[in-house]
Design a protein around this motif. Structure first.
Motif, mmCIF file in Angstrom:
data_model
loop_
_atom_site.group_PDB
_atom_site.id
_atom_site.type_symbol
_atom_site.label_atom_id
_atom_site.label_comp_id
_atom_site.label_asym_id
_atom_site.label_seq_id
_atom_site.Cartn_x
_atom_site.Cartn_y
_atom_site.Cartn_z
ATOM 1 N N ARG A 30 0.843 -1.252 0.055
ATOM 2 C CA ARG A 30 -0.005 -0.248 -0.228
ATOM 3 C C ARG A 30 0.868 1.341 0.008
ATOM 4 O O ARG A 30 0.824 1.872 0.898
ATOM 5 C CB ARG A 30 -0.940 0.068 1.156
ATOM 6 N N GLU A 31 1.536 1.609 -1.061
ATOM 7 C CA GLU A 31 2.342 2.830 -1.051
ATOM 8 C C GLU A 31 1.453 3.839 -1.332
ATOM 9 O O GLU A 31 1.988 5.067 -1.076
ATOM 10 C CB GLU A 31 3.411 2.474 -2.649
ATOM 11 N N ASP A 32 0.230 3.522 -1.833
ATOM 12 C CA ASP A 32 -0.863 4.794 -1.848
ATOM 13 C C ASP A 32 -0.940 5.309 -0.444
ATOM 14 O O ASP A 32 -1.653 6.360 -0.307
ATOM 15 C CB ASP A 32 -1.997 4.234 -2.481
ATOM 16 N N MET A 33 -0.798 4.640 0.636
ATOM 17 C CA MET A 33 -0.923 5.250 1.982
ATOM 18 C C MET A 33 0.209 5.922 2.560
ATOM 19 O O MET A 33 0.138 6.242 3.769
ATOM 20 C CB MET A 33 -1.455 3.969 2.990
ATOM 21 N N LEU A 34 1.445 5.881 1.724
ATOM 22 C CA LEU A 34 2.675 6.525 2.149
ATOM 23 C C LEU A 34 2.627 7.994 3.023
ATOM 24 O O LEU A 34 2.934 8.379 3.888
ATOM 25 C CB LEU A 34 3.686 6.743 1.280
ATOM 26 N N HIS A 35 1.503 8.662 2.111
ATOM 27 C CA HIS A 35 1.534 10.075 2.605
ATOM 28 C C HIS A 35 -0.094 10.386 2.056
ATOM 29 O O HIS A 35 -0.452 9.989 0.872
ATOM 30 C CB HIS A 35 2.401 10.924 1.770
ATOM 31 N N PRO A 36 -0.903 11.271 2.694
ATOM 32 C CA PRO A 36 -2.202 11.704 2.511
ATOM 33 C C PRO A 36 -2.180 12.363 0.939
ATOM 34 O O PRO A 36 -3.209 12.094 0.324
ATOM 35 C CB PRO A 36 -2.509 12.629 3.392
ATOM 36 N N HIS A 37 -1.267 13.035 0.698
ATOM 37 C CA HIS A 37 -1.362 13.723 -1.014
ATOM 38 C C HIS A 37 -0.242 13.771 -1.812
ATOM 39 O O HIS A 37 -0.335 14.250 -2.796
ATOM 40 C CB HIS A 37 -2.297 14.921 -0.850
ATOM 41 N N ILE A 38 0.813 13.184 -1.283
ATOM 42 C CA ILE A 38 1.978 12.850 -2.142
ATOM 43 C C ILE A 38 1.954 11.527 -2.356
ATOM 44 O O ILE A 38 2.609 10.740 -1.614
ATOM 45 C CB ILE A 38 3.447 13.315 -1.580
ATOM 46 N N SER A 39 1.314 11.240 -3.544
ATOM 47 C CA SER A 39 0.934 9.671 -3.536
ATOM 48 C C SER A 39 2.158 8.657 -3.778
ATOM 49 O O SER A 39 3.018 9.044 -4.871
ATOM 50 C CB SER A 39 -0.357 9.496 -4.763
ATOM 51 N N GLY A 40 1.981 7.654 -3.290
ATOM 52 C CA GLY A 40 3.024 6.411 -3.741
ATOM 53 C C GLY A 40 4.442 6.784 -4.233
ATOM 54 O O GLY A 40 5.387 7.177 -3.828
ATOM 55 N N ASN A 41 4.554 6.071 -5.425
ATOM 56 C CA ASN A 41 5.837 6.174 -6.082
ATOM 57 C C ASN A 41 6.254 7.821 -6.493
ATOM 58 O O ASN A 41 7.456 8.150 -6.562
ATOM 59 C CB ASN A 41 5.815 5.688 -7.504
ATOM 60 N N LYS A 42 5.393 8.882 -6.534
ATOM 61 C CA LYS A 42 5.817 9.976 -6.430
ATOM 62 C C LYS A 42 6.531 10.817 -5.298
ATOM 63 O O LYS A 42 7.358 11.398 -5.362
ATOM 64 C CB LYS A 42 4.654 11.031 -6.935
ATOM 65 N N TYR A 43 6.218 10.057 -4.024
ATOM 66 C CA TYR A 43 6.835 10.462 -2.803
ATOM 67 C C TYR A 43 8.030 9.952 -2.957
ATOM 68 O O TYR A 43 9.384 10.555 -2.963
ATOM 69 C CB TYR A 43 6.116 9.672 -1.674
ATOM 70 N N ARG A 44 8.261 8.602 -3.527
ATOM 71 C CA ARG A 44 9.730 8.051 -3.242
ATOM 72 C C ARG A 44 10.460 8.703 -4.468
ATOM 73 O O ARG A 44 11.756 8.826 -4.360
ATOM 74 C CB ARG A 44 9.303 6.629 -4.272
ATOM 75 N N LYS A 45 9.802 9.256 -5.539
ATOM 76 C CA LYS A 45 10.718 9.796 -6.685
ATOM 77 C C LYS A 45 11.198 11.161 -6.691
ATOM 78 O O LYS A 45 12.135 11.681 -6.912
ATOM 79 C CB LYS A 45 9.977 9.569 -8.143
ATOM 80 N N LEU A 46 10.514 11.740 -5.701
ATOM 81 C CA LEU A 46 10.812 13.102 -5.192
ATOM 82 C C LEU A 46 11.657 13.268 -4.286
ATOM 83 O O LEU A 46 12.522 13.983 -3.886
ATOM 84 C CB LEU A 46 9.546 13.999 -4.875
ATOM 85 N N PHE A 47 11.823 12.203 -3.168
ATOM 86 C CA PHE A 47 12.443 12.124 -2.056
ATOM 87 C C PHE A 47 13.801 12.651 -2.138
ATOM 88 O O PHE A 47 14.036 13.704 -1.425
ATOM 89 C CB PHE A 47 12.410 10.797 -1.336
ATOM 90 N N TYR A 48 14.423 11.867 -3.006
ATOM 91 C CA TYR A 48 16.168 12.261 -2.947
ATOM 92 C C TYR A 48 16.405 13.421 -3.857
ATOM 93 O O TYR A 48 17.259 14.462 -3.492
ATOM 94 C CB TYR A 48 16.916 11.135 -3.287
ATOM 95 N N ASN A 49 15.464 13.774 -4.777
ATOM 96 C CA ASN A 49 15.383 14.940 -5.526
ATOM 97 C C ASN A 49 15.184 16.207 -4.655
ATOM 98 O O ASN A 49 16.141 17.194 -4.935
ATOM 99 C CB ASN A 49 14.393 14.947 -6.568
ATOM 100 N N LEU A 50 14.312 16.298 -3.767
ATOM 101 C CA LEU A 50 14.275 17.255 -2.849
ATOM 102 C C LEU A 50 15.345 17.474 -1.798
ATOM 103 O O LEU A 50 15.637 18.720 -1.696
ATOM 104 C CB LEU A 50 12.860 17.165 -1.981
#
Ligand SMILES: *Cc1c(COP(=O)(O)O)cnc(C)c1O
Length: 323
Positions: A30-50
């Motif tokens: 349930r990666e969709d539940m990682l964050h209430p509005h930074i969904s799933g894989n987009k959270y993962r992909k933004l993480f190290y970029n930010l």
């Protein structure tokens, strides 16, 4: 402002008569539940970029996407949460100068603006042909000042470093790992952190055929296959059978799927199970990459056409997320 923290999501087992009949166990991460509005894989992909943007001293993120893009919504939310200004360069200039009007019928755009994202519309040809060229980026820099650039869909080396965190040691017992594929950054990370006895199945959400090279560019192993039979006519194309499947899946399992990526992936996976692709006793882990914000836009489309809608609670009017 919040601090970027590494996160882990949990697997839950899907109970379904077809799985019983075929003696297959299916779990969903349930990666969709990682964050209430930074969904799933987009959270993962933004993480190290930010983190990298911060390290380099940037306070502005610029990225690209369509008017319903999960990546645009996620970047806007991540910007407001982690203290960056955000600029979204949007494909299609038919809405140029009519932002309020667009916001009325497009929840993604309304949300992105509410998170403080600045939107800049460019025509489709420029979007397709120019957006990755240095001259065009230089023009954007003149217009907006210095920024940290995240490519369309968010895929780059640091994004893949992020998606490598989706799987963990605890996932060793699965024979197959499946995910939806857009630009290929998510599956590449999953491949890199998979175990060599596992087979990774990617379900492209697009009809286009450029994916092999893109995945090979980032992936270090070749234990993967693309299943190209379930894009259903192309990106964000939907049909009543898909909508029925997503609704049935939700009512049986309580797990909401999106109609652009995860719905097609699970539709395809169930079809393959039905057709006997997997031997008895197979254990499958399907990655829920999120994307639920897109369902609100899909339902607006379906309502206009008078067709059956997704029976999944609205993402943007759930009260969690400001619209
Ligand atoms: C963006 C997205 C994908 C595709 O990810 P890529 O890394 O571009 O392949 C898959 N699922 C969802 C829900 C997405 O939003």
């Amino acid at each position: 402002m919040h601090v970027l923290k590494p996160k882990k999501s949990h697997n839950i087992e899907v109970l379904h008569p077809l799985l019983n009949r075929k003696a297959i166990r299916l779990f969903i991460k349930r990666e969709d539940m990682l964050h209430p509005h930074i969904s799933g894989n987009k959270y993962r992909k933004l993480f190290y970029n930010l983190l990298e943007a911060k390290r380099l001293g940037h306070n502005k993120i610029l990225t690209f996407g369509g008017v319903f893009s999960n990546h645009i919504a996620a970047t806007a939310a991540a910007g407001s949460e982690f203290g960056f200004e955000t600029i979204g360069v949007i494909r299609g200039d038919e809405w140029k100068g009519r932002l309020d009007e667009l916001g009325k019928e497009n929840p993604t755009i309304r949300f992105a603006r509410a998170q403080g994202m600045k939107l800049y519309f460019i025509d489709r040809k420029t979007y397709r042909e120019e957006k990755d060229k240095p001259a065009f980026i230089a023009r954007l820099q003149q217009k907006f000042g210095e920024f940290y650039l995240v490519p369309q869909g968010g895929t780059n080396e640091l994004a893949v470093k992020g998606t490598e965190k989706i799987l963990s040691e605890e996932d060793v017992n699965f024979d197959y790992v499946t995910c939806a594929v857009g630009t290929g950054g998510t599956i590449a990370g999953i491949i890199n952190s998979s175990f060599s006895h596992q087979e990774i199945l990617g379900f492209p959400a697009l009809k286009e055929n450029f994916l092999h090279d893109e995945i090979n560019h980032y992936a270090h192993k070749n234990n993967w296959t693309l299943i190209r039979d379930y894009h259903m006519g192309g990106f964000a194309k939907i049909n009543p059978e898909l909508i029925r499947f997503i609704n049935d899946f939700y009512h049986r399992t309580g797990i909401p799927l999106d109609a652009v990526y995860t719905g097609k992936m699970l539709f395809g996976l169930f079809d393959m199970i039905k057709k006997g692709y997997f031997p008895k006793g197979t254990q499958i882990l399907a990655i829920h990459t999120g994307g639920l914000q897109g369902n609100d836009g899909i339902n607006i489309r379906l309502k206009k056409k008078g067709e059956d809608m997704l029976e999944i609670p609205s993402f943007y009017s759930s009260g969690i997320v400001p619209g």
